[in-house]
Design an enzyme around this catalytic site. Structure first.
Site, PDB file in Angstrom:
ATOM      1  CE  LYS A   1      49.367  34.255 -66.002  1.00 43.14           C
ATOM      2  NZ  LYS A   1      49.638  33.144 -66.889  1.00 43.14           N
TER       3      LYS A   1
ATOM      4  N   PRO B   1      58.432  41.624 -75.153  1.00 45.78           N
ATOM      5  CG  PRO B   1      57.633  43.150 -76.738  1.00 45.78           C
ATOM      6  CD  PRO B   1      58.616  42.030 -76.555  1.00 45.78           C
TER       7      PRO B   1
ATOM      8  CG  ASN C   1      52.410  28.783 -78.640  1.00 49.65           C
ATOM      9  OD1 ASN C   1      51.257  28.666 -79.026  1.00 49.65           O
ATOM     10  ND2 ASN C   1      53.003  29.980 -78.499  1.00 49.65           N
TER      11      ASN C   1
HETATM   12  O1  C5P Z   1      52.023  35.704 -68.733  1.00 46.92           O
HETATM   13  P1  C5P Z   1      51.138  34.832 -69.534  1.00 46.92           P
HETATM   14  O2  C5P Z   1      51.700  34.492 -70.882  1.00 46.92           O
HETATM   15  O3  C5P Z   1      50.624  33.635 -68.837  1.00 46.92           O
HETATM   16  O4  C5P Z   1      49.854  35.743 -69.779  1.00 46.92           O
HETATM   17  C1  C5P Z   1      48.842  35.411 -70.658  1.00 46.92           C
HETATM   18  C2  C5P Z   1      48.128  36.653 -71.111  1.00 46.92           C
HETATM   19  O5  C5P Z   1      49.042  37.693 -71.448  1.00 46.92           O
HETATM   20  C3  C5P Z   1      47.368  36.402 -72.375  1.00 46.92           C
HETATM   21  O6  C5P Z   1      46.268  37.294 -72.397  1.00 46.92           O
HETATM   22  C4  C5P Z   1      48.384  36.736 -73.451  1.00 46.92           C
HETATM   23  O7  C5P Z   1      47.784  37.050 -74.681  1.00 46.92           O
HETATM   24  C5  C5P Z   1      49.085  37.915 -72.841  1.00 46.92           C
HETATM   25  N1  C5P Z   1      50.498  38.056 -73.212  1.00 46.92           N
HETATM   26  C6  C5P Z   1      50.931  39.102 -73.986  1.00 46.92           C
HETATM   27  N2  C5P Z   1      52.259  39.260 -74.285  1.00 46.92           N
HETATM   28  C7  C5P Z   1      53.168  38.390 -73.817  1.00 46.92           C
HETATM   29  C8  C5P Z   1      52.759  37.310 -73.009  1.00 46.92           C
HETATM   30  C9  C5P Z   1      51.422  37.163 -72.731  1.00 46.92           C
HETATM   31  O8  C5P Z   1      50.076  39.889 -74.449  1.00 46.92           O
HETATM   32  N3  C5P Z   1      54.452  38.572 -74.110  1.00 46.92           N
END
Ligand code: C5P
Length: 403
Positions: free
Chosen positions: A346, A310, A213
């Site tokens: 969130k 995860p 990304n």
């Molecule tokens: O669920 P989302 O990706 O939007 O959440 C963002 C937050 O969760 C960020 O702090 C990101 O670093 C963390 N994250 C994580 N592991 C994942 C997905 C997101 O630590 N698999």
């Protein structure tokens, strides 16, 4: 940025080939807003001319205690009373050996001795051949200098002017600059162990392709730098980015979400703060192909099956130390709209005390950003600024929330 605005720094040069780096350092400090007064020993002037240092600092250089420019003929007193810090770069082995004896037979060592010790810090950036550096006399002198209150910066490692390779090179100007800037920062995270994830992840499809990304890692790297400036012991778990590691930060490079997950496990027992800025891939390819997937000309396209990665942050936040409050977790949310609502949701979903929202398209790859901090009490905006300034403000907020 003007990280050294209103700071008066005496930049002392003792003799060594690293004097050529002092020119760049002088320029960098002036660029950050400092007033730099250069003082050179006679040996330093063998390596670089006072003319060069005068041009870069915009101030006439001092090199003799008999300089008649000072009306009272006391340059060592006048200059050292006005300074916010005295930085000797390069500090030669001989110069440091002199300092431990309180010798003062030329202007620079005289100033080191005459400075008000509790008000004007002495920072030393050593530079010498590797044998000189590792010699017991030098190491003993460094211990003594530290005991006497000097702040001895580290040395670099690598090729030396003499052709040998090892420890003892002077740090690069940018590294010294970061140390000087950090020296003036409040140490609100001193003694805290901070872990930061940063950048994108890369999920392999086959040995030559993968899914990633647009995260640049800049926000996470700025946070690691700001945490270290605030006195923390910082570990940065970085996805594939080509950014320079902030000074004094321990970096672990990873590629995939699973690698990152694995790399952060020590944080569960070791960290006091965990900041998840990484843009972790939600899914990975279920079965990575061992060999490059070939186009066979039939027009058939491969189909990919995915499996969920995860949630690294949620996992850390669910750990025993995080739930007891011993490990403070901070999440990030990159949204495209309804930032406040999504950030609150969130925060609860991830189970973290503090969640930082930002608008994804407005931050990815940019040097500046705007943040929205959301916790159980409400929310707070950090208006648009460069990422390092925001990271510093965020560290203040985190430090206030630590037990
Ligand atoms: O669920 P989302 O990706 O939007 O959440 C963002 C937050 O969760 C960020 O702090 C990101 O670093 C963390 N994250 C994580 N592991 C994942 C997905 C997101 O630590 N698999």
């Amino acid at each position: 940025m003007n990280d050294l605005a209103n700071k008066r720094i005496i930049l002392g040069l003792s003799g060594g080939i690293a004097c050529y780096k002092a020119a760049e350092l002088c320029r960098a400090m002036v660029k950050e807003g400092a007033t730099v007064q250069v003082v050179m020993t006679e040996a330093a002037a063998q390596f670089i001319t006072p003319v060069t240092m005068q041009a870069l600092s915009g101030q006439a250089v001092y090199s003799s205690q008999w300089d008649a420019r000072e009306p009272n003929n006391m340059a060592h007193i006048n200059l050292s009373r006005e300074a916010d810090a005295l930085l000797v770069a390069p500090a030669s082995a001989d110069f440091m050996a002199k300092l431990i004896h309180g010798r003062a037979d030329e202007l620079l060592s005289l100033m080191c001795l005459a400075r008000p010790i509790e008000r004007v810090p002495l920072l030393l950036a050593p530079a010498m051949n590797r044998e000189m550096w590792s010699h017991p006399a030098t190491q003993r002198n460094i211990l003594q200098l530290r005991a006497d209150g000097a702040h001895v910066l580290g040395v670099g490692q690598g090729e030396q002017a003499c052709g040998e390779t090892g420890d003892g090179r002077m740090l690069e100007p940018e590294e010294i600059l970061q140390d000087v800037v950090a020296y003036f920062k409040p140490q609100s995270l001193r003694g805290r162990r901070v872990w930061v994830t940063a950048g994108p992840t890369f999920e392999a499809i086959d040995p030559v392709r993968g899914i990633t990304n647009l995260s640049s890692g800049k926000m996470g790297f700025a946070i690691a730098r700001a945490a270290r400036e605030a006195g923390a012991d910082v570990t940065l778990v970085a996805g594939p980015v080509s950014l320079t590691t902030p000074r004094g930060v321990h970096r672990i490079n990873v590629r995939s979400a699973l690698d990152m997950h694995q790399a952060v496990q020590p944080a569960l027992t070791q960290a006091d703060v965990f900041v998840a800025t990484a843009a972790v891939a939600d899914w990975r390819v279920a079965q990575m192909a061992e060999q490059k997937i070939k186009k066979d000309g039939s027009g058939q396209v491969p189909s990919l099956a995915f499996t969920e990665n995860p949630d690294i942050l949620a996992g850390v936040a669910a750990s025993e130390r995080a739930r007891s409050g011993a490990l403070f977790c901070v999440g990030f949310a990159a949204e495209s709209h309804d930032l406040l609502r999504h950030a609150h949701e969130k925060r609860q979903r991830k189970g973290v005390p503090l969640l930082v929202g930002n608008i994804g398209p407005a931050t990815f790859g940019q040097d500046d950003n705007a943040l929205l901090l959301v916790d159980a009490q409400g929310h707070m905006e950090l208006p648009r600024a460069d990422k390092l300034s925001l990271a510093r403000q965020l560290m203040v907020q985190i430090a206030q929330r630590l037990r």
